[in-house]
Write an enzyme that holds these catalytic residues in place. Structure first.
Site, short mmCIF file in Angstrom:
data_model
loop_
_atom_site.label_atom_id
_atom_site.label_comp_id
_atom_site.label_asym_id
_atom_site.label_seq_id
_atom_site.Cartn_x
_atom_site.Cartn_y
_atom_site.Cartn_z
CG ASN A 1 0.77 -6.41 5.06
OD1 ASN A 1 0.65 -6.40 6.15
ND2 ASN A 1 0.62 -5.51 4.31
CE LYS B 1 -2.51 -3.35 4.06
NZ LYS B 1 -2.28 -2.66 2.60
CG HIS C 1 3.41 -2.69 1.97
ND1 HIS C 1 2.75 -1.65 2.26
CD2 HIS C 1 2.60 -3.79 2.02
CE1 HIS C 1 1.10 -1.61 1.56
NE2 HIS C 1 0.95 -3.46 1.88
CD GLU D 1 -0.58 0.15 4.02
OE1 GLU D 1 -0.42 -0.26 5.26
OE2 GLU D 1 -1.20 -0.29 3.12
CD GLU E 1 0.97 -5.55 -2.23
OE1 GLU E 1 0.42 -5.99 -1.75
OE2 GLU E 1 2.14 -4.89 -1.44
N GLY F 1 -6.10 -1.49 -0.92
CA GLY F 1 -6.52 -0.34 -0.37
C GLY F 1 -7.92 -0.48 -1.28
CB SER G 1 -8.43 -4.60 -4.84
OG SER G 1 -8.26 -3.14 -4.12
P1 PGA Z 1 -5.18 -4.55 0.15
O1 PGA Z 1 -4.03 -4.30 0.70
O2 PGA Z 1 -5.27 -6.26 -0.18
O3 PGA Z 1 -6.08 -4.17 0.82
O4 PGA Z 1 -6.05 -3.63 -1.03
C1 PGA Z 1 -2.71 -5.36 -0.37
C2 PGA Z 1 -1.61 -4.72 0.82
O5 PGA Z 1 -1.15 -3.51 1.30
O6 PGA Z 1 -0.86 -5.74 0.62
#
Ligand code: PGA
Length: 265
Positions: free
Chosen positions: A15, A17, A107, A109, A177, A183, A223
């Protein structure tokens, strides 16, 4: 209920983003494909997908189809509506027309920054499946939810609603997730992730049917990196990963995709 991994091809999903414009994404996909080809990656054994910004998708499609790259791709979001006066939105049919196989829906976000409700997520999932896309349905609890309700309650409730417009047999992917792991550099433990993935598989069996539950790939996200992917992939209910930050580094993302070479090490 069957929880055997038979027939579930693991999916490593990047992803991106809001990173990489269309020119950068062409260079990235090309290098990623070369890198994996050099490492003799078997794409039929572990599928590798990327989720670029909308504005990159046409370029990625052109490259993938011209060079017949075995990499799949999808959008990061989709409208619940088929067409009409929805400024800024992108329909499932538009994504399908660009040969997207997948679309990420719900997601954290989007849920947090755009106030997407479970019902909106369900409507988007319905729209995606109706257009022949495979939704990657994201669910996960926040740090506060974890403290108040434990790890499974919120993702289980989110998934139950997200599946409400689907029929048994629907082709879906689920991504667990934990919001606190995205992140943050602080991944869940493989055991925590397995516990929730198993609960999510039960939700699919109850909401759809046992066959669909047994076929559905459940990813862990938050992560993930090359150093921790093997532990997740050893879990019986985890069939891949949704990778954010580490998917922007070709060597790291290739190494995650080649987890078979370091499972058991
Ligand atoms: P990350 O993000 O691997 O940077 O923790 C995962 C995601 O948001 O899908």
């Amino acid at each position: 209920m069957t929880t055997g991994t038979a027939g579930r091809v693991p999916l490593i999903a990047g992803n991106w983003k809001m990173n990489l414009d269309h020119l950068q994404s062409i260079a990235f996909v090309q290098k990623l494909a070369w890198n994996l080809k050099d490492a003799r990656h078997d794409f039929g054994d572990v599928e590798v997908a990327v989720f670029p910004p909308f504005t990159d998708l046409r370029s990625v499609q052109t490259l993938v189809s011209a060079d017949r790259l075995p990499i799949t791709y999808g959008g990061q979001d989709v409208s619940a509506h088929a067409s009409g006066a929805y400024t800024g939105e992108i329909s499932a049919a538009f994504l399908k027309a660009l040969d997207c196989r997948y679309v990420i829906i719900g997601h954290s976000e989007r849920r947090t920054l755009h106030n997407e409700s479970d019902e909106q997520v369900a409507a988007k999932v319905g729209a995606a499946v109706g257009s022949g896309l495979i939704p990657v349905i994201c669910v996960g609890e926040s740090a506060e939810d974890l403290e108040a309700h434990g790890p499974s309650a919120v993702p289980v409730a989110q998934l139950r609603t997200a599946l409400s417009e689907l029929k048994p047999g629907a082709d879906i992917v689920v991504a667990y997730e934990p919001v606190w792991a995205i992140g943050s550099g602080q991944a869940a433990t493989p055991e925590q992730a397995e516990q929730v993935a198993s609960a999510l598989r039960t939700v699919i069996a109850e909401s759809l049917d046992a066959d669909t539950a047994a076929r559905t790939r459940i990813l862990y996200g938050g992560s993930v990196k090359a150093a921790n992917i093997a532990g997740f992939m050893r879990q019986p209910n985890i069939d891949g990963a949704l990778v954010g930050g580490a998917s922007l580094d070709i060597a790291e993302f290739s190494s995650i995709s080649r987890f078979r070479s370091h499972v058991g090490t």
